[in-house]
Design an enzyme around this catalytic site. Structure first.
Site, PDB file in Angstrom:
ATOM      1  N   TYR A  45       0.778  -1.235   0.000  1.00 35.40           N
ATOM      2  CA  TYR A  45       0.000   0.000   0.000  1.00 35.40           C
ATOM      3  C   TYR A  45       0.811   1.286   0.000  1.00 35.40           C
ATOM      4  CZ  TYR A  45      -4.271  -2.626   0.513  1.00 35.40           C
ATOM      5  OH  TYR A  45      -5.320  -3.465   0.271  1.00 35.40           O
ATOM      6  N   GLY A  47       2.910   3.903  -1.542  1.00 32.23           N
ATOM      7  CA  GLY A  47       3.189   4.264  -2.922  1.00 32.23           C
ATOM      8  C   GLY A  47       1.889   4.322  -3.691  1.00 32.23           C
ATOM      9  N   GLY A  49      -1.369   3.396  -5.515  1.00 26.43           N
ATOM     10  CA  GLY A  49      -2.333   2.300  -5.491  1.00 26.43           C
ATOM     11  C   GLY A  49      -2.228   1.453  -4.239  1.00 26.43           C
ATOM     12  N   HIS A  65      -4.074   5.253   5.418  1.00 24.25           N
ATOM     13  CA  HIS A  65      -3.911   6.559   4.775  1.00 24.25           C
ATOM     14  C   HIS A  65      -4.641   6.583   3.431  1.00 24.25           C
ATOM     15  CE1 HIS A  65      -1.476   9.760   2.670  1.00 24.25           C
ATOM     16  NE2 HIS A  65      -1.818  10.379   3.788  1.00 24.25           N
ATOM     17  N   ASP A  66      -4.509   5.521   2.641  1.00 26.38           N
ATOM     18  CA  ASP A  66      -5.231   5.430   1.367  1.00 26.38           C
ATOM     19  C   ASP A  66      -6.739   5.523   1.603  1.00 26.38           C
ATOM     20  OD1 ASP A  66      -2.783   5.045   0.130  1.00 26.38           O
ATOM     21  OD2 ASP A  66      -3.174   2.978  -0.485  1.00 26.38           O
ATOM     22  N   ASP A 111      -2.890  12.908   6.875  1.00 23.55           N
ATOM     23  CA  ASP A 111      -1.432  12.903   6.792  1.00 23.55           C
ATOM     24  C   ASP A 111      -0.791  12.872   8.176  1.00 23.55           C
ATOM     25  OD1 ASP A 111      -1.791  13.004   4.070  1.00 23.55           O
ATOM     26  OD2 ASP A 111      -0.973  15.021   3.811  1.00 23.55           O
TER      27      ASP A 111
END
EC number: 3.1.1.4
Length: 137
Positions: A45, A47, A49, A65-66, A111
């Site tokens: 996860y 990076g 995508g 985070h995604d 973040d």
């Protein structure tokens, strides 16, 4: 004005607009780190995508985070990849400032939470540049 192109001058990808702020947040919680280098190709996860089961605690930070960015996109006109926000770093402590609008505050907290999570998670160099097809289905 002078425009200088550095395309091809480095193997490090340029940071999309606000991701420079995320990079600096990680530097706040992990002094001496090089976040874009250390975390841009980690696990399933961290990076671009993401899919499958996270390989460890740090990869779970990236998955969370995604997911947070996906939630941010539900705000009208909120693009977490380009949204700038106000924050402070003081002795390793991150604070999202009160002058952020709803979208900026949400992205800032995505973040901030990830940077704190990264600082608490062990880093396993064996999980850098893994075979995504073999490990992330």
């Amino acid at each position: 004005a002078v425009c200088v192109s550095l395309l091809g001058a480095s193997s490090i990808r340029p940071l999309p607009l606000h991701l420079g702020q995320f990079n600096n947040m990680i530097k706040c919680t992990i002094p001496g780190s090089t976040p874009w280098w250390d975390f841009s190709d980690y696990g399933c996860y961290c990076g671009y995508g993401g899919s499958g089961t996270p390989v460890d605690q740090l990869d779970r930070c990236c998955q969370t985070h995604d997911n947070c960015y996906t939630e941010a996109q539900k705000f009208s006109g909120c693009s977490p990849y380009t949204r700038k926000y106000s924050y402070e770093c003081s002795e390793g402590t991150l604070t999202c400032k009160s002058d952020n609008d709803e979208c900026a505050a949400f992205v800032c907290n995505c973040d901030r939470s990830a940077a704190i999570c990264f600082a608490r998670a062990p880093y396993n160099s064996n999980n850098v540049d893994i075979d995504l097809e073999a490990h992330c289905q």
